[in-house]
Design a protein around this motif. Sequence first.
Motif, PDB file in Angstrom:
ATOM      1  N   THR A  97      34.951  32.487  35.450  1.00 18.28           N
ATOM      2  CA  THR A  97      35.400  33.831  35.839  1.00 18.28           C
ATOM      3  C   THR A  97      34.862  34.195  37.219  1.00 18.28           C
ATOM      4  O   THR A  97      35.552  34.825  38.025  1.00 18.28           O
ATOM      5  CB  THR A  97      34.945  34.883  34.809  1.00 18.28           C
ATOM      6  N   SER A 151      37.405  34.691  40.365  1.00 19.60           N
ATOM      7  CA  SER A 151      37.485  35.984  41.037  1.00 19.60           C
ATOM      8  C   SER A 151      37.209  35.861  42.532  1.00 19.60           C
ATOM      9  O   SER A 151      37.838  36.538  43.355  1.00 19.60           O
ATOM     10  CB  SER A 151      36.492  36.963  40.400  1.00 19.60           C
ATOM     11  N   LEU A 209      37.098  39.403  30.549  1.00 18.82           N
ATOM     12  CA  LEU A 209      37.528  39.081  31.910  1.00 18.82           C
ATOM     13  C   LEU A 209      38.225  37.730  31.947  1.00 18.82           C
ATOM     14  O   LEU A 209      39.252  37.562  32.624  1.00 18.82           O
ATOM     15  CB  LEU A 209      36.321  39.079  32.850  1.00 18.82           C
TER      16      LEU A 209
END
Length: 247
Positions: free
Chosen positions: A62, A66, A235
């Motif tokens: 994640t 990102s 997420l």
Amino acid sequence: MTEAGDREMVEIQAVYQSEPISSSDYHFCLNSLPEEKRSRILAFRRVEDAQRTLLGELLIRTWMSSKLGIAPTALQFTIDSYGKPHLSSSGGLRYNISHSGEWVVGALHEASVGIDVEHVRPIDMGIAERFFAPEECEDLFRQPEAEQLGYFYDLWTGKESYIKAEGRGLSIPLKQFAIRKEGGAFRMQGDAASDGNWYFRQYSIDSAYRLCVCARTEDFPEKPNLTTAEDIVALYRRLLEGACNSR
């Protein structure tokens, strides 16, 4: 290549896991990973170890997804000759993950970085004489008796974070180098100190744990970014859904 003083700050995340990842989330996330990753996680006998390893995998995926704008399942990893994983096409970013008890932690930087977290539990102090340099043992047993256990874990996490940052793993004997406190912070001493500058930073995330980060820069944040396992799983799901919807 940028000089050490020009490098960006080390990024640190600490993920607290109060409850096991739910069965549905666990299997969803696990099945989204490459076969070699799934096999490694499934090989653990203890459920807790499998959960923490999966959470560490989700954390770095994640995080990198990102930052780099790449789907978490599209990230490619390689393993070097010392068994240390690296992210391919990472834009030069390096990372390291550690977990213990209820915490999974990670460090990210453009230069070598290592992180270690340990649950503070009673141990046989004779271990220090087996693994610590003589001067580290002197410093340890010089502490008041009530503070020796905490100081042992300060040393242990510091040495582990250096080994992980240096990248050669336990091919570097723990007794071969020493870290000692100077002005309230750990500093590298001995032959290892001549191999460029290594900096240490300790963080307090939980009274029952010790956490240390080692890097080539002293630009550390004041505190880690704290989050939860639930937030990381949520997420990860959002990033996967976003990647699927963009196809």
